[in-house]
Design a protein around this motif. Structure first.
Motif, PDB file in Angstrom:
ATOM      1  N   MET A  40       0.834  -1.209   0.000  1.00 22.08           N
ATOM      2  CA  MET A  40       0.000   0.000   0.000  1.00 22.08           C
ATOM      3  C   MET A  40       0.868   1.259   0.000  1.00 22.08           C
ATOM      4  N   ALA A  41       1.931   1.246   0.805  1.00 26.54           N
ATOM      5  CA  ALA A  41       2.829   2.395   0.857  1.00 26.54           C
ATOM      6  C   ALA A  41       3.497   2.624  -0.497  1.00 26.54           C
ATOM      7  N   GLU A  42       3.827   1.529  -1.179  1.00 23.93           N
ATOM      8  CA  GLU A  42       4.455   1.629  -2.496  1.00 23.93           C
ATOM      9  C   GLU A  42       3.505   2.240  -3.521  1.00 23.93           C
ATOM     10  N   VAL A  43       2.247   1.803  -3.507  1.00 21.09           N
ATOM     11  CA  VAL A  43       1.284   2.245  -4.527  1.00 21.09           C
ATOM     12  C   VAL A  43       0.621   3.572  -4.160  1.00 21.09           C
ATOM     13  N   PHE A  44       0.197   3.711  -2.896  1.00 24.51           N
ATOM     14  CA  PHE A  44      -0.537   4.904  -2.480  1.00 24.51           C
ATOM     15  C   PHE A  44       0.370   6.030  -1.990  1.00 24.51           C
ATOM     16  N   GLY A  45       1.602   5.665  -1.597  1.00 28.56           N
ATOM     17  CA  GLY A  45       2.509   6.638  -0.993  1.00 28.56           C
ATOM     18  C   GLY A  45       2.600   6.418   0.504  1.00 28.56           C
ATOM     19  N   GLY A  46       3.800   6.499   1.033  1.00 20.15           N
ATOM     20  CA  GLY A  46       4.034   6.215   2.447  1.00 20.15           C
ATOM     21  C   GLY A  46       3.370   7.184   3.401  1.00 20.15           C
ATOM     22  N   GLU A  47       3.008   8.385   2.915  1.00 23.11           N
ATOM     23  CA  GLU A  47       2.392   9.388   3.778  1.00 23.11           C
ATOM     24  C   GLU A  47       0.875   9.276   3.833  1.00 23.11           C
ATOM     25  N   ARG A  48       0.279   8.447   2.965  1.00 21.54           N
ATOM     26  CA  ARG A  48      -1.186   8.310   2.961  1.00 21.54           C
ATOM     27  C   ARG A  48      -1.650   7.835   4.336  1.00 21.54           C
ATOM     28  N   ARG A  49      -2.625   8.523   4.915  1.00 20.71           N
ATOM     29  CA  ARG A  49      -3.103   8.189   6.256  1.00 20.71           C
ATOM     30  C   ARG A  49      -3.890   6.886   6.251  1.00 20.71           C
ATOM     31  N   ALA A  50      -3.754   6.128   7.336  1.00 15.93           N
ATOM     32  CA  ALA A  50      -4.453   4.853   7.451  1.00 15.93           C
ATOM     33  C   ALA A  50      -4.613   4.491   8.927  1.00 15.93           C
ATOM     34  N   ALA A  51      -5.412   3.484   9.170  1.00 17.04           N
ATOM     35  CA  ALA A  51      -5.601   2.973  10.530  1.00 17.04           C
ATOM     36  C   ALA A  51      -5.684   1.458  10.462  1.00 17.04           C
ATOM     37  N   VAL A  52      -4.934   0.781  11.333  1.00 16.50           N
ATOM     38  CA  VAL A  52      -5.008  -0.672  11.465  1.00 16.50           C
ATOM     39  C   VAL A  52      -5.806  -0.967  12.729  1.00 16.50           C
ATOM     40  N   CYS A  53      -6.970  -1.589  12.553  1.00 20.63           N
ATOM     41  CA  CYS A  53      -7.853  -1.902  13.678  1.00 20.63           C
ATOM     42  C   CYS A  53      -7.726  -3.392  13.996  1.00 20.63           C
ATOM     43  N   ARG A  54      -7.306  -3.680  15.200  1.00 23.92           N
ATOM     44  CA  ARG A  54      -7.001  -5.059  15.584  1.00 23.92           C
ATOM     45  C   ARG A  54      -7.883  -5.506  16.744  1.00 23.92           C
ATOM     46  N   GLU A  55      -8.432  -6.734  16.630  1.00 22.70           N
ATOM     47  CA  GLU A  55      -9.204  -7.327  17.717  1.00 22.70           C
ATOM     48  C   GLU A  55     -10.350  -6.411  18.181  1.00 22.70           C
ATOM     49  N   LEU A  56     -11.117  -5.905  17.235  1.00 27.46           N
ATOM     50  CA  LEU A  56     -12.199  -4.976  17.555  1.00 27.46           C
ATOM     51  C   LEU A  56     -13.192  -5.569  18.550  1.00 27.46           C
ATOM     52  N   THR A  57     -13.525  -4.809  19.570  1.00 29.70           N
ATOM     53  CA  THR A  57     -14.458  -5.119  20.662  1.00 29.70           C
ATOM     54  C   THR A  57     -13.940  -6.216  21.590  1.00 29.70           C
ATOM     55  N   LYS A  58     -12.746  -6.726  21.345  1.00 30.68           N
ATOM     56  CA  LYS A  58     -12.198  -7.777  22.202  1.00 30.68           C
ATOM     57  C   LYS A  58     -11.313  -7.161  23.297  1.00 30.68           C
ATOM     58  N   THR A  59     -10.790  -8.012  24.154  1.00 35.48           N
ATOM     59  CA  THR A  59     -10.000  -7.553  25.297  1.00 35.48           C
ATOM     60  C   THR A  59      -8.797  -6.729  24.879  1.00 35.48           C
ATOM     61  N   TYR A  60      -8.110  -7.159  23.827  1.00 33.89           N
ATOM     62  CA  TYR A  60      -6.884  -6.483  23.413  1.00 33.89           C
ATOM     63  C   TYR A  60      -7.100  -5.599  22.182  1.00 33.89           C
ATOM     64  N   GLU A  61      -8.247  -4.977  22.108  1.00 35.07           N
ATOM     65  CA  GLU A  61      -8.547  -4.075  20.989  1.00 35.07           C
ATOM     66  C   GLU A  61      -7.471  -2.993  20.873  1.00 35.07           C
ATOM     67  N   GLU A  62      -7.074  -2.727  19.630  1.00 32.49           N
ATOM     68  CA  GLU A  62      -6.047  -1.713  19.388  1.00 32.49           C
ATOM     69  C   GLU A  62      -6.318  -1.056  18.040  1.00 32.49           C
TER      70      GLU A  62
END
Length: 298
Positions: free
Chosen positions: A178-200
């Motif tokens: 994604m960084a290669e195609v969209f550019g490394g500065e393009r804003r993004a969010a990685v959502c991990r373990e949504l609604t679970k104990t270790y949500e991040e």
């Protein structure tokens, strides 16, 4: 289809926290004549957590048997059964089994309804901090690197926010692509373990996130990426116009169509984009010619 036909119910299930289950889910689980579940073991754990019992027949319905099982479920629907479809988490049909059955039921004029429930797509969008007024869901990217890059290039100029699902062991490669195609500065969010104990929720530029993911990430992942910036004619230099044309060509478009599309997106005359492409081509030829003329140095 006559009045004796049954009803297909698509039910959302929790993506983590069991308490997020919609109240109607328990009632539908108890009332259904047939419950088609992506994983019957997970269904058993869910019913135990909700304190309900399924009175109807329980069958598996997953990617491996979806094609073979669909006619059987349609036959039950035609016979008047209430068929409840649930997946491991979230809404059926959204990157999960369900589309084939819905399409078959619609073709037979069988009623299809839903029990709205949790959705990783909408939850991630809401938490991302990125624009949510317009978005598109891209599901899982291809596993092979070349195909993955090609798919990303298809949406390189997409202005809507993009949402992807990804496996944790492929997140590093995906963010790097994604960084290669969209550019490394393009804003993004990685959502991990949504609604679970270790949500991040990890937010930042794609380059920054790729470096973070290189250390290894666990859990269920949803990636939200900002759309391409809305740039006007004055903000696009010749190199950027040429890059956009090249991306479209590599995605399979003919050069003429690619130039027309880039010109339309940028609000420029096609001739201006065409001249930029020709100038870049001539410059590349000149560099190659000079290199050949100079020959190897000793």
């Amino acid at each position: 289809m006559g009045a004796s036909a049954g009803t297909l119910v698509l039910a959302g299930t929790p993506i983590g926290e069991v308490m997020d289950a919609p109240p109607r889910l328990a009632a539908e689980l108890e009332a259904a004549d047939v419950v088609a579940a992506e994983d019957t073991r997970r269904l058993r754990r869910l019913t135990q957590a909700l304190g309900v019992q399924t009175r109807g027949r329980v069958v598996s319905y997953f990617e491996g048997n979806e094609s073979a099982r669909t006619p059987e479920l349609v036959e039950a629907l035609e016979g008047g059964a209430r068929v409840l479809l649930v997946t491991d988490a979230g809404m059926p049909s959204v990157s999960d089994p369900g589309y084939r059955l819905v399409a078959a039921a619609v073709e037979k004029d069988i009623k299809v309804t839903a029990v709205p429930g949790p959705s990783a797509v909408l939850t991630a969008l809401a938490l991302s901090g990125l624009p949510v007024d317009r978005f598109c869901f891209e599901g899982f990217l291809p596993r092979k690197a070349g195909e993955r890059i090609g798919r990303l290039r298809e949406v390189a100029d997409e202005r809507r926010t993009l949402v992807y699902f990804e496996a944790p062991h492929r997140l590093d490669d995906t963010l790097t692509a994604m960084a290669e195609v969209f550019g490394g500065e393009r804003r993004a969010a990685v959502c991990r373990e949504l609604t679970k104990t270790y949500e991040e929720v990890k937010r930042g530029g794609l380059g920054e996130l790729a470096a973070w993911a290189a250390e290894g990430v666990r859990g269920e992942i949803t990636v939200v990426v900002a759309g391409a910036p809305e740039t006007g004619p004055a903000e696009l230099d010749a190199d950027e116009l040429v890059r956009r044309v090249r991306v479209r060509e590599e995605a399979g478009e003919r050069r003429k169509e690619a130039i027309a599309a880039v010109a339309a997106d940028a609000g420029l005359p096609k001739r201006e984009v065409f001249d930029a492409v020709v100038a870049a081509k001539n410059a590349a030829k000149a560099v190659t010619k000079n290199a050949a003329k100079d020959g190897p140095r000793r």
